[in-house]
Design an enzyme around this catalytic site. Structure first.
Site, PDB file in Angstrom:
ATOM      1  N   GLY A 247      -2.618  -1.237   1.145  1.00  0.00           N
ATOM      2  CA  GLY A 247      -3.732  -1.647   0.291  1.00  0.00           C
ATOM      3  C   GLY A 247      -3.496  -2.921  -0.485  1.00  0.00           C
ATOM      4  O   GLY A 247      -4.256  -3.261  -1.381  1.00  0.00           O
ATOM      5  N   LYS A 250      -2.939  -6.962   3.265  1.00  0.00           N
ATOM      6  CA  LYS A 250      -2.322  -7.577   4.449  1.00  0.00           C
ATOM      7  C   LYS A 250      -3.365  -7.851   5.526  1.00  0.00           C
ATOM      8  O   LYS A 250      -3.437  -8.948   6.077  1.00  0.00           O
ATOM      9  CB  LYS A 250      -1.204  -6.661   4.995  1.00  0.00           C
ATOM     10  CG  LYS A 250      -0.095  -6.447   3.995  1.00  0.00           C
ATOM     11  CD  LYS A 250       1.024  -5.618   4.559  1.00  0.00           C
ATOM     12  CE  LYS A 250       0.649  -4.166   4.802  1.00  0.00           C
ATOM     13  NZ  LYS A 250       0.402  -3.411   3.567  1.00  0.00           N
ATOM     14  N   THR A 251      -4.176  -6.850   5.793  1.00  0.00           N
ATOM     15  CA  THR A 251      -5.220  -7.031   6.796  1.00  0.00           C
ATOM     16  C   THR A 251      -6.191  -8.114   6.351  1.00  0.00           C
ATOM     17  O   THR A 251      -6.611  -8.968   7.141  1.00  0.00           O
ATOM     18  CB  THR A 251      -5.990  -5.710   6.998  1.00  0.00           C
ATOM     19  OG1 THR A 251      -5.049  -4.660   7.076  1.00  0.00           O
ATOM     20  CG2 THR A 251      -6.835  -5.745   8.221  1.00  0.00           C
ATOM     21  N   GLU A 468       2.010  19.776 -23.681  1.00  0.00           N
ATOM     22  CA  GLU A 468       1.614  18.359 -23.693  1.00  0.00           C
ATOM     23  C   GLU A 468       2.032  17.687 -24.997  1.00  0.00           C
ATOM     24  O   GLU A 468       2.473  16.532 -25.002  1.00  0.00           O
ATOM     25  CB  GLU A 468       0.101  18.213 -23.514  1.00  0.00           C
ATOM     26  CG  GLU A 468      -0.450  18.702 -22.192  1.00  0.00           C
ATOM     27  CD  GLU A 468       0.248  18.094 -21.004  1.00  0.00           C
ATOM     28  OE1 GLU A 468       0.778  16.983 -21.126  1.00  0.00           O
ATOM     29  OE2 GLU A 468       0.313  18.752 -19.955  1.00  0.00           O
TER      30      GLU A 468
HETATM   31  P1  ADP Z   1      -3.415  -3.384   3.825  1.00  0.00           P
HETATM   32  O1  ADP Z   1      -2.377  -4.140   3.083  1.00  0.00           O
HETATM   33  O2  ADP Z   1      -3.143  -1.910   3.784  1.00  0.00           O
HETATM   34  O3  ADP Z   1      -3.716  -3.933   5.156  1.00  0.00           O
HETATM   35  P2  ADP Z   1      -6.089  -4.206   3.296  1.00  0.00           P
HETATM   36  O4  ADP Z   1      -5.928  -5.647   3.573  1.00  0.00           O
HETATM   37  O5  ADP Z   1      -6.744  -3.386   4.340  1.00  0.00           O
HETATM   38  O6  ADP Z   1      -4.708  -3.552   2.918  1.00  0.00           O
HETATM   39  O7  ADP Z   1      -6.835  -4.070   1.923  1.00  0.00           O
HETATM   40  C1  ADP Z   1      -7.828  -3.122   1.696  1.00  0.00           C
HETATM   41  C2  ADP Z   1      -8.875  -3.650   0.764  1.00  0.00           C
HETATM   42  O8  ADP Z   1      -8.341  -3.899  -0.527  1.00  0.00           O
HETATM   43  C3  ADP Z   1      -9.420  -4.978   1.204  1.00  0.00           C
HETATM   44  O9  ADP Z   1     -10.493  -4.813   2.082  1.00  0.00           O
HETATM   45  C4  ADP Z   1      -9.858  -5.630  -0.099  1.00  0.00           C
HETATM   46  O10 ADP Z   1     -11.144  -5.259  -0.440  1.00  0.00           O
HETATM   47  C5  ADP Z   1      -8.925  -5.034  -1.115  1.00  0.00           C
HETATM   48  N1  ADP Z   1      -7.859  -5.984  -1.442  1.00  0.00           N
HETATM   49  C6  ADP Z   1      -6.542  -5.802  -1.261  1.00  0.00           C
HETATM   50  N2  ADP Z   1      -5.837  -6.854  -1.701  1.00  0.00           N
HETATM   51  C7  ADP Z   1      -6.728  -7.751  -2.152  1.00  0.00           C
HETATM   52  C8  ADP Z   1      -6.615  -9.060  -2.724  1.00  0.00           C
HETATM   53  N3  ADP Z   1      -5.450  -9.642  -2.913  1.00  0.00           N
HETATM   54  N4  ADP Z   1      -7.750  -9.670  -3.074  1.00  0.00           N
HETATM   55  C9  ADP Z   1      -8.952  -9.100  -2.896  1.00  0.00           C
HETATM   56  N5  ADP Z   1      -9.119  -7.877  -2.359  1.00  0.00           N
HETATM   57  C10 ADP Z   1      -8.031  -7.198  -2.000  1.00  0.00           C
END
Ligand code: ADP
Length: 667
Positions: A247, A250-251, A468
């Site tokens: 998340g 990377k993608t 707590e």
């Molecule tokens: P992974 O690293 O698991 O491949 P993704 O690239 O699929 O993560 O990220 C998932 C979603 O999180 C993206 O579609 C985006 O909306 C959000 N996201 C993650 N990092 C960023 C970033 N640096 N800037 C903006 N959105 C981000």
């Protein structure tokens, strides 16, 4: 966590027509087959004719004038007798067979030795018998075809062949995932996004990650103007590996790369190569590279590359996954095989670079490793800016505040918070999304949904409150414990109550900090023992946390004097520590003893602190029972100001402080 807003859906190239139409057609096909089968088997056809003789026909039926028609079937040497509509029921044997008046015939039939003789008989009878005069006569040589069943046989065969073809087509489509069927199983399943698919994710959509972006931008510039680099004899890198927790974008980064470079982008997940058939993975790798070379310059993105790239043959006698190894070997070969300057750049993404095969990581394959880490404060602010762009915001929403409230959140988590906040605001019919909606969204994502309808007995509630309050009091009085935000005994998700902290973003953690953390984690159990003289199962989570931390301190961080400065952690993931420990039995005993000692002394310390502040602890617990949620300023009121409060922490927004990390309790 999936992002709802920025996840642009890409239409797969060259497909997308097997939708509704085919499905409707298939339903029609099923219906047709069903109708034919029902028709053939159940359509009420007339009963078979009764057999009789010419004498009976002549002397009874023709005599009485009951016969309407005689049909001569020359091929079968028989004559069918059709009675007049209103005479059928005069014949009891016909009624017994199921005929009624108006039933269509033939009603009787009789065999003849030759049709000529039979015609002569009929001529004779028509001349002699008055009732036979108006009998019509015809010939039915074709009927026998149908009656022989030949047509039925042909029809059924045709239906079965049609059905078989239909099933085969469906099976093919299912297995192959596209046209070509079973035979296309070895084709790569990569999705291609190119100019036609109109994907426009650019670096502007990727917030933060400055260093990673810089590296990636360089790759884009290779693709855009390779001449600039090759002119001096340099080689364009073949691949880059994006490494980082899930998340973190990377993608997104890879997509932005394709968008910026304006080149085709093949996207595939590591697990897409794997299939139950042997050799399919390798063949898909071959196919992917073949396609990529045709489209060069282009980017091939393989997500979760650890699914195929895991180190080979570590446990050969444990039935190593041959198929996966073949796939990896093929990938290695292909990456070696194409020309350096062919313009195909492979981008891999994984969060487990440590388990990848070293052959994959060597220079010449994935030349570069780009770390994409969880965003820091400033980056989180940037990411919020990107994701809040499409929302209607209230005036009280500050990006910096939201960033501060979300330590440890990934980009995807932030996207999720933004979306969740918008949904919460919409549920309340608000005109815009306010700060409180964001705080609620963060609570919900960190702690789960509030579960106010859970039935909790009064004595249980008391136990939870004291537990707590124990966490809160102990952590309030420890220098290195994380600053507390609020304490709640409203059940959320699986937890019955929680003390919420705002974890400091530490780059390194000292022994004292770890010990203080452990002490505040054990504060809940200490409180229960001190106040009620008994402990409960609700502490399991705390104990687990404390034990793990103690083991880490002793065997990984070398923080125990007796065990010494040794670390038994293997970050390369190459050794088989799971089966054989890297230390002797004696050391194992020592580690166990040290861990026990650490946990026990933290527990004793927590009990001591609570013992010294018994009255304040009681007040915190009673306030908690009364209000269910109390904030850090309530604690300040009871326990006094924390002398160690750090500059920019909690105090700035005391009245609305909300949580980021929970200390789960009593699940
Ligand atoms: P992974 O690293 O698991 O491949 P993704 O690239 O699929 O993560 O990220 C998932 C979603 O999180 C993206 O579609 C985006 O909306 C959000 N996201 C993650 N990092 C960023 C970033 N640096 N800037 C903006 N959105 C981000």
């Amino acid at each position: 966590m999936a992002d709802k807003k920025n996840d642009i859906k890409f239409p797969p190239v060259g497909g997308g027509k097997n939708g509704k139409g085919t499905r409707n057609n298939s339903y029609w096909f099923y219906l047709l087959i069903f109708a034919v089968i029902v028709g053939i088997n159940f359509f009420p056809s007339a009963p078979d004719p009764l057999s009789t003789t010419w004498e009976t026909v002549k002397n009874t039926m023709l005599e009485k004038g009951d016969v309407a028609k005689l049909t001569l079937c020359r091929l079968e040497y028989k004559v069918d007798v059709y009675l007049k509509e209103d005479r059928v029921e005069n014949y009891p044997d016909l009624v017994a067979r199921g005929f009624k008046n108006k039933s269509t015939g033939p009603h009787y039939s009789y065999k003849v030795a030759s049709t000529e003789a039979s015609e002569a008989n009929i001529d004779q009878a028509q001349a002699d018998i008055p009732g036979a005069k108006d009998v019509t006569r015809d010939y039915d040589d074709d009927k026998s075809w149908w009656e022989n069943g030949l047509v039925q046989l042909l029809l059924m065969t045709a239906i079965f062949i049609g059905f078989w073809l239909f099933i085969m087509r469906r099976v093919n489509r299912g297995a192959g995932g596209g046209p070509g069927g079973v035979f296309s199983v070895g084709k790569s399943k990569a999705k291609l996004f190119d100019r036609e698919s109109n994907v426009k994710i650019t670096f502007k959509d990727v917030a933060g990650l400055a260093e990673a972006k810089q590296e990636v931008e360089e790759i884009v510039s290779f693709l855009k103007s390779p001449g600039k680099y090759t002119r001096l004899g340099g080689k364009i890198p073949k691949g880059a590996l994006l490494v980082g927790p899930p998340g973190t974008g990377k993608t997104l980064m890879a997509k932005a790369m394709a968008g910026e470079a304006n080149v085709p982008f093949f996207s595939m997940s590591g697990s897409d190569f794997v299939e139950m058939f042997v050799g399919v993975g390798a063949s898909r790798v071959r196919d992917l590279f073949k396609q990529a070379k045709e489209k060069a310059p282009c980017i091939v993105f393989i997500d979760e590359i650890d699914a195929i790239g895991r180190a080979r043959g570590k446990n050969p006698n444990m039935g190593a996954n041959d198929e996966r190894e073949n796939t990896l070997n093929q990938l290695l070969t292909e990456m070696d095989g194409f020309e350096t300057n062919s313009g195909v750049i492979i981008i891999g993404a994984t969060n487990r670079a440590d388990i990848l095969d070293s052959a994959l990581l060597r220079a010449g394959r994935f030349d570069r490793q780009i770390y994409v880490d969880l965003p820091e404060l400033k980056d989180r602010e940037e990411i919020f800016k990107v994701h809040l762009r499409p929302l209607k915001l209230g005036t009280d929403v500050e990006y910096a505040f939201l960033a501060k409230q979300t330590p440890g959140f990934s980009g995807a988590d932030i996207a999720n918070v933004s979306n969740e906040a918008a949904l919460i605001a919409a549920r309340k019919d608000k005109e815009c999304v306010t700060k409180q909606d964001f705080l609620d969204a963060i609570d919900r994502i960190v702690g789960g949904l509030e579960n106010r309808s859970k039935v909790i007995k009064m004595n249980e509630k008391k136990a939870i409150a004291y537990h707590e309050a124990g966490h809160a009091t102990v952590s309030w009085l420890l220098e290195h414990a994380h600053p507390l935000l609020k304490v709640t005994i409203v059940p959320r998700g699986k937890a019955l109550g929680a003390a919420w902290y705002l974890p400091r973003e530490r780059q390194i953690t000292t022994r004292e900090q770890l010990l203080d953390d452990m002490c505040s984690v054990l504060g809940g159990r200490a409180a229960e023992e001190l106040v009620f003289g008994q402990v409960s199962t609700g502490d399991q989570n705390d104990l687990e946390k404390a034990t793990k931390q103690a083991y880490a301190m002793v065997s990984i961080f070398g923080m125990s004097e007796k065990v010494g400065m040794l670390s038994y952690y293997d970050s390369s993931g190459q050794s088989d520590f799971h089966f054989t420990k890297p230390y002797s039995e004696k050391t194992a005993e020592l580690i166990d003893a040290e861990v026990k000692e650490l946990v026990t002394s933290a527990y004793t310390r927590a009990k001591k602190i609570l013992g010294e502040h018994q009255e304040q602890h009681r007040q915190v617990a009673e306030l908690l029972i009364e209000r269910e949620v109390i904030f850090s300023d309530d604690l300040e009121h009871i326990l006094g100001k924390r002398p160690w409060l750090e500059e920019e922490e909690v105090a700035k927004h005391p009245e609305t402080e909300q949580p980021d990390a929970t200390d789960d309790v009593q699940s």
